[in-house]
Design a protein around this motif. Structure first.
Motif, PDB file in Angstrom:
ATOM      1  N   LEU A 153       0.865  -1.184   0.000  1.00 49.37           N
ATOM      2  CA  LEU A 153       0.000   0.000   0.000  1.00 49.37           C
ATOM      3  C   LEU A 153       0.900   1.231   0.000  1.00 49.37           C
ATOM      4  CD1 LEU A 153      -2.673  -1.060   2.671  1.00 49.37           C
ATOM      5  CD2 LEU A 153      -2.841  -1.201   0.174  1.00 49.37           C
ATOM      6  N   LEU A 154       0.653   2.151  -0.932  1.00 52.71           N
ATOM      7  CA  LEU A 154       1.507   3.321  -1.101  1.00 52.71           C
ATOM      8  C   LEU A 154       0.707   4.603  -0.908  1.00 52.71           C
ATOM      9  CD1 LEU A 154       3.304   2.268  -4.428  1.00 52.71           C
ATOM     10  CD2 LEU A 154       4.064   1.803  -2.100  1.00 52.71           C
ATOM     11  N   ALA A 155       1.326   5.571  -0.246  1.00 53.02           N
ATOM     12  CA  ALA A 155       0.770   6.921  -0.151  1.00 53.02           C
ATOM     13  C   ALA A 155       1.930   7.903  -0.252  1.00 53.02           C
ATOM     14  CB  ALA A 155       0.008   7.113   1.151  1.00 53.02           C
ATOM     15  N   THR A 156       1.690   9.013  -0.935  1.00 49.53           N
ATOM     16  CA  THR A 156       2.770   9.972  -1.150  1.00 49.53           C
ATOM     17  C   THR A 156       2.334  11.376  -0.791  1.00 49.53           C
ATOM     18  OG1 THR A 156       4.252  10.948  -2.795  1.00 49.53           O
ATOM     19  CG2 THR A 156       2.117  10.222  -3.580  1.00 49.53           C
ATOM     20  N   ALA A 157       3.272  12.128  -0.217  1.00 49.83           N
ATOM     21  CA  ALA A 157       3.073  13.551   0.071  1.00 49.83           C
ATOM     22  C   ALA A 157       4.004  14.334  -0.847  1.00 49.83           C
ATOM     23  CB  ALA A 157       3.365  13.848   1.536  1.00 49.83           C
ATOM     24  N   GLY A 158       3.595  14.481  -2.111  1.00 55.02           N
ATOM     25  CA  GLY A 158       4.368  15.257  -3.076  1.00 55.02           C
ATOM     26  C   GLY A 158       5.710  14.665  -3.431  1.00 55.02           C
ATOM     27  N   HIS A 159       5.887  13.363  -3.234  1.00 52.71           N
ATOM     28  CA  HIS A 159       7.185  12.731  -3.473  1.00 52.71           C
ATOM     29  C   HIS A 159       7.176  12.007  -4.818  1.00 52.71           C
ATOM     30  CE1 HIS A 159      11.062  11.611  -1.723  1.00 52.71           C
ATOM     31  NE2 HIS A 159      10.946  10.474  -2.407  1.00 52.71           N
ATOM     32  N   GLY A 206       3.451  19.799   5.894  1.00 52.29           N
ATOM     33  CA  GLY A 206       3.779  21.091   6.478  1.00 52.29           C
ATOM     34  C   GLY A 206       3.044  22.262   5.876  1.00 52.29           C
ATOM     35  N   ILE A 207       2.073  22.011   4.961  1.00 54.58           N
ATOM     36  CA  ILE A 207       1.348  23.120   4.326  1.00 54.58           C
ATOM     37  C   ILE A 207      -0.060  23.261   4.903  1.00 54.58           C
ATOM     38  CG2 ILE A 207       0.427  23.990   2.140  1.00 54.58           C
ATOM     39  CD1 ILE A 207       2.745  22.677   0.709  1.00 54.58           C
ATOM     40  N   ASP A 208      -0.853  22.213   4.786  1.00 53.52           N
ATOM     41  CA  ASP A 208      -2.267  22.255   5.188  1.00 53.52           C
ATOM     42  C   ASP A 208      -2.518  21.166   6.219  1.00 53.52           C
ATOM     43  OD1 ASP A 208      -4.990  22.366   5.463  1.00 53.52           O
ATOM     44  OD2 ASP A 208      -5.459  21.849   3.373  1.00 53.52           O
ATOM     45  N   PRO A 209      -2.905  21.533   7.445  1.00 48.17           N
ATOM     46  CA  PRO A 209      -3.117  20.498   8.474  1.00 48.17           C
ATOM     47  C   PRO A 209      -4.277  19.563   8.153  1.00 48.17           C
ATOM     48  CG  PRO A 209      -3.873  22.643   9.254  1.00 48.17           C
ATOM     49  CD  PRO A 209      -3.164  22.893   7.972  1.00 48.17           C
ATOM     50  N   GLU A 210      -5.167  19.957   7.234  1.00 53.72           N
ATOM     51  CA  GLU A 210      -6.320  19.117   6.900  1.00 53.72           C
ATOM     52  C   GLU A 210      -6.095  18.284   5.638  1.00 53.72           C
ATOM     53  OE1 GLU A 210      -8.686  18.919   9.039  1.00 53.72           O
ATOM     54  OE2 GLU A 210      -7.734  20.487  10.250  1.00 53.72           O
ATOM     55  N   ALA A 211      -4.895  18.280   5.101  1.00 49.60           N
ATOM     56  CA  ALA A 211      -4.639  17.518   3.869  1.00 49.60           C
ATOM     57  C   ALA A 211      -4.815  16.028   4.112  1.00 49.60           C
ATOM     58  CB  ALA A 211      -3.222  17.804   3.380  1.00 49.60           C
ATOM     59  N   ASP A 212      -5.311  15.321   3.078  1.00 51.73           N
ATOM     60  CA  ASP A 212      -5.395  13.862   3.174  1.00 51.73           C
ATOM     61  C   ASP A 212      -4.543  13.244   2.072  1.00 51.73           C
ATOM     62  OD1 ASP A 212      -6.850  14.487   0.962  1.00 51.73           O
ATOM     63  OD2 ASP A 212      -8.675  13.464   1.582  1.00 51.73           O
ATOM     64  N   TYR A 213      -4.254  11.965   2.226  1.00 51.78           N
ATOM     65  CA  TYR A 213      -3.287  11.298   1.369  1.00 51.78           C
ATOM     66  C   TYR A 213      -3.872   9.976   0.877  1.00 51.78           C
ATOM     67  CZ  TYR A 213      -0.401  14.904   3.358  1.00 51.78           C
ATOM     68  OH  TYR A 213       0.081  16.139   3.742  1.00 51.78           O
ATOM     69  N   PRO A 214      -4.312   9.935  -0.406  1.00 56.14           N
ATOM     70  CA  PRO A 214      -4.912   8.719  -0.965  1.00 56.14           C
ATOM     71  C   PRO A 214      -3.922   7.554  -0.956  1.00 56.14           C
ATOM     72  CG  PRO A 214      -5.247  10.611  -2.417  1.00 56.14           C
ATOM     73  CD  PRO A 214      -4.267  11.034  -1.384  1.00 56.14           C
ATOM     74  N   THR A 215      -4.476   6.348  -0.847  1.00 62.12           N
ATOM     75  CA  THR A 215      -3.659   5.132  -0.797  1.00 62.12           C
ATOM     76  C   THR A 215      -3.841   4.337  -2.081  1.00 62.12           C
ATOM     77  OG1 THR A 215      -3.860   5.040   1.605  1.00 62.12           O
ATOM     78  CG2 THR A 215      -3.212   3.011   0.485  1.00 62.12           C
ATOM     79  N   THR A 216      -2.730   3.784  -2.582  1.00 64.44           N
ATOM     80  CA  THR A 216      -2.738   2.946  -3.789  1.00 64.44           C
ATOM     81  C   THR A 216      -2.199   1.567  -3.432  1.00 64.44           C
ATOM     82  OG1 THR A 216      -2.388   4.854  -5.238  1.00 64.44           O
ATOM     83  CG2 THR A 216      -1.850   2.683  -6.129  1.00 64.44           C
ATOM     84  N   GLU A 217      -2.893   0.528  -3.937  1.00 60.97           N
ATOM     85  CA  GLU A 217      -2.436  -0.843  -3.691  1.00 60.97           C
ATOM     86  C   GLU A 217      -1.763  -1.369  -4.955  1.00 60.97           C
ATOM     87  OE1 GLU A 217      -4.365  -5.265  -2.902  1.00 60.97           O
ATOM     88  OE2 GLU A 217      -5.366  -3.496  -2.039  1.00 60.97           O
ATOM     89  N   ILE A 218      -0.603  -2.032  -4.780  1.00 61.41           N
ATOM     90  CA  ILE A 218       0.112  -2.627  -5.916  1.00 61.41           C
ATOM     91  C   ILE A 218       0.501  -4.057  -5.562  1.00 61.41           C
ATOM     92  CG2 ILE A 218       1.067  -0.403  -6.653  1.00 61.41           C
ATOM     93  CD1 ILE A 218       3.788  -1.435  -5.494  1.00 61.41           C
ATOM     94  N   PRO A 219       0.626  -4.938  -6.572  1.00 62.94           N
ATOM     95  CA  PRO A 219       1.129  -6.282  -6.306  1.00 62.94           C
ATOM     96  C   PRO A 219       2.640  -6.240  -6.103  1.00 62.94           C
ATOM     97  CG  PRO A 219       0.692  -6.021  -8.638  1.00 62.94           C
ATOM     98  CD  PRO A 219       0.205  -4.760  -7.973  1.00 62.94           C
ATOM     99  N   LEU A 220       3.144  -7.124  -5.246  1.00 64.33           N
ATOM    100  CA  LEU A 220       4.573  -7.200  -4.966  1.00 64.33           C
ATOM    101  C   LEU A 220       4.986  -8.668  -5.057  1.00 64.33           C
ATOM    102  CD1 LEU A 220       6.831  -5.196  -4.246  1.00 64.33           C
ATOM    103  CD2 LEU A 220       6.456  -5.745  -1.844  1.00 64.33           C
TER     104      LEU A 220
END
Length: 722
Positions: A606-612, A636-650
């Protein structure tokens, strides 16, 4: 700006163009400079005027020597370590009675003029208002102390100049520096009657060898037929020309160098030079206020060399030639690029040993009241005690370093006379003992040793002393660099994982490379956290900026994310919590981050990214792709930001590459294209250990372009089902 009771008047003076002062004013300035030299007994002098902006001195006029001889000081910032700048800045007379004293206190000045003279620099003031500086020269030698000039006479000369400059400014015609400095015209000399001139020419013609005269600019004003023949020219072809420009064989700079030495020091000089195809000539130069008389005779090197008697003062012949001086200047420039202490030792040895024909160079640092040996070059085997067998921590060494005066020993007998307990060192017979002083504080000690007796000329002593000052400054910078590097390495090691966890089913490797040369620390980070036997969390991030501030923020954000991972937080939850903490810190910096939850039992992540930048996945069949991960907002910009999750096979055998943008960013290349290039490189690698793959990727990134950002890389291979 100059301090003045009337600011408006001062501004008006500063804004008046330099051509406002007419020729008559500058002629009077020249007269006052000549008067200053005559009243103080100086044989030459120079006048510097304060530039309109008040932050620099500019050479206006010289007398007794060509202004071009002072080219290194045509413009001098008031903050520079130069005698005239110190005199004006500190409102005092600066007196330097010997070349060695000049070299100790002003090494760059001594390098630019490595001749024998005493010099005084004095400020030109009216009240507390500065107008410029007066520089005066006297002859000197190594064996006799030159009496200090009369403070009253120097002060009177400066006051006359100050009043003249103030009156010119008050009259609306200020004297500001001309575009190019000039040489004051000398008073006309007494003209000879024709019969006297003929008798003098006949007298010179009867003498063995040849004779001639040069003016202070170096141009022939008289030349006997014999002298012209010896030089390989004609009288008519050489009169009015400088020998080093008119004679094709005089590429050797000895003639010009010794001419300058004679004019500046106002003392006789001698040297030898070869005229093709193999004739040698010996030259004697005898200067006075009007020019230089030259005596030239044939010379046979093997028949005229005699050993100097014991106890004879240091010879002034055999100076550092301009070619060698250029090597010294090259070393001075190279020292500015030396990084650590070892680099300084290597560079100094590489330049100084061949330049001065020394056998050994040793260097020690002053630490805690003693000396710590840091390097020796040239002698095999290389001793740590090269000062005639005396330890570097001996009273002799400590005493020399304490008083800051170099010691030169032409023979071991000279050493014994100064230090009776010294023991001989096989193969070494002469020593130059150079204390390294920076900002008035002892930094260390440099010792040059020679494999045969060596008479140190006065000019050589001056150049070595000046070089010691430059080496001291470079060594001080190198010590600071080494200390900073050690601190950076310690700090970076404390902030990044000591090691990655060993988990069944995972093969991992990581690399970190800072972008800033000389400071191994940055803001990129990575981590791998074992949650249980089949679950782990991988994190990689990039703090905005470089250096210690970015590293300090990384030291706070990485533990925060790690604690979330250890608690079993899902990717979105971990990034949200870290984001809120960073906003609360309000550091004014942002962080990109990628969080990967690895489930080895289900072969998925499961992957989530913050502008990376998104990860690259190398599949077991050998093809690679840049994964598509919905981007979240930087931390560090918006305290209410959320971060979608992506599932990948490994799948077993797949490699997941997490990286910071420093690995792929290349000036002028689109980021998507650069990430595609990373995928292509991974696809070409073939099966290999993770450590080797990680190093290959780092090496190729460094080869492909100049990197301006830190690099962090974390490679994860799912080896088999857990």
């Amino acid at each position: 700006m100059r301090a003045s009771p009337d600011d408006a008047a001062a501004q008006a003076r500063a804004s008046t163009p330099s051509h406002a002062a007419g020729p008559a004013s500058r002629a009077e300035l020249d007269r006052l400079l000549e008067l200053a030299a005559r009243d103080t007994g100086a044989h030459a002098g120079a006048l510097f005027l304060l530039a309109p902006e008040g932050e620099a001195l500019r050479l206006e006029v010289a007398t007794g020597m060509p202004a071009d001889f002072l080219a290194p000081w045509f413009g001098v910032g008031l903050s520079n370590r130069v005698p005239v700048a110190d005199a004006v800045r500190e409102r005092r007379l600066v007196w330097l009675s010997k070349p060695q004293e000049l070299a100790r206190r002003y090494p760059r000045t001594a390098i630019a003029m490595p001749y024998h003279f005493a010099v005084a620099a004095a400020p030109i003031l009216t009240g507390s208002e500065p107008w410029g500086a007066l520089l005066l020269f006297w002859p000197c030698c190594d064996t006799a102390e030159v009496p200090a000039p009369s403070h009253e006479r120097v002060g009177a000369a400066c006051r006359r100049l100050g009043r003249f400059l103030r009156d010119a400014a008050d009259s609306g015609h200020p004297l500001t520096p001309a575009a190019y400095p000039r040489t004051a015209s000398r008073p006309p000399v007494q003209e000879w009657e024709p019969a006297q001139a003929l008798a003098a020419a006949q007298f010179a013609a009867r003498l063995p060898g040849g004779s001639g005269t040069l003016d202070l600019e170096g141009r022939f004003t008289y030349l006997s037929e014999t002298a012209a023949g010896l030089l390989g020219g004609t009288v008519s072809g050489l009169l009015g020309r400088r020998p080093w420009q008119a004679l094709s064989w005089s590429a050797d700079p000895a003639f010009e160098d010794r001419f300058r030495a004679a004019v500046v020091s106002r003392q006789p000089e001698s040297f030898t030079a070869m005229v093709p195809p193999g004739r040698w000539l010996a030259f004697e130069l005898h200067p006075d206020a009007t020019g230089v008389s030259v005596r030239v005779v044939p010379y046979a090197p093997g028949r005229h060399r005699n050993a100097a008697p014991r106890g004879r003062p240091a010879p002034r012949g055999g100076p550092i030639a301009l070619g060698e001086l250029y090597q010294v200047l090259h070393m001075a420039a190279a020292l500015s690029e030396a990084v650590g202490v070892v680099d300084v030792v290597d560079l100094v040895a590489e330049e100084m040993l061949p330049t001065f024909r020394a056998q050994t160079l040793g260097m020690a640092l002053a630490e805690e009241g003693g000396l710590r040996f840091v390097g020796c070059r040239g002698y095999n085997p290389c001793p740590t005690e090269i000062f005639a067998g005396a330890a570097l921590t001996s009273p002799a060494a400590a005493g020399t370093l304490a008083d800051g005066v170099p010691a030169f020993f032409a023979t071991f007998e000279d050493v014994m006379s100064a230090y009776p307990l010294a023991s001989p060192r096989k193969g070494l017979h002469a020593w130059a003992y150079l204390p390294l002083i920076a900002s008035g504080r002892p930094v260390g000690l440099c010792v040059l040793a020679f494999d045969r007796p060596h008479q140190f000329s006065g000019n050589q002593r001056t150049v070595l002393t000046a070089l010691a000052g430059l080496i001291a400054q470079a060594l001080e910078r190198a010590r600071l660099y080494d200390a900073s590097k050690e601190l950076a390495e310690t700090l970076q090691a404390a902030m990044l994982p000591d090691s990655l966890p060993d988990m069944p089913g995972l093969d991992v490797a990581a690399r970190y490379l800072p972008s800033v040369s000389g400071m191994d620390i940055g803001g990129d980070f990575y981590d791998l956290v074992r949650i249980d036997d089949t679950t782990a969390a991988a994190v990689i991030g990039d703090v905005q900026g470089h250096h210690v501030r970015a590293a300090a923020l990384m030291g706070r954000i990485r533990p925060a994310i790690r604690s979330q991972a250890a608690a079993g937080a899902a990717p979105a939850e971990a990034l949200c919590q870290a984001n809120r903490q960073l906003v609360d810190l309000d550091p004014g910096r942002f962080v990109s981050c990628l969080y990967a939850w690895l489930d080895l039992a289900r072969h998925q992540a499961l992957l989530a990214t913050a502008g990376h930048p998104p990860p690259v996945l190398l599949h077991p069949d050998g093809h690679a792709e840049v994964l598509t991960v919905p981007p979240g907002l930087l931390l560090g910009i918006d305290p209410e930001a959320d971060y979608p999750t992506t599932e990948i096979p490994l799948e077993p055998g797949a490699v997941l590459a997490l990286y910071t943008d420093g690995l792929v960013e290349t000036p002028g290349v689109d980021l998507d294209e650069a990430m595609g290039g990373l995928a292509a490189r991974l696809a070409r690698t073939g099966p290999q250990p993770m450590d080797r793959l990680a190093q290959d990727l780092i090496d190729e990134a460094c080869r492909s372009a100049t990197r301006t950002d830190d690099i962090a890389l974390l490679l994860i291979r799912c080896a088999a089902a857990a």
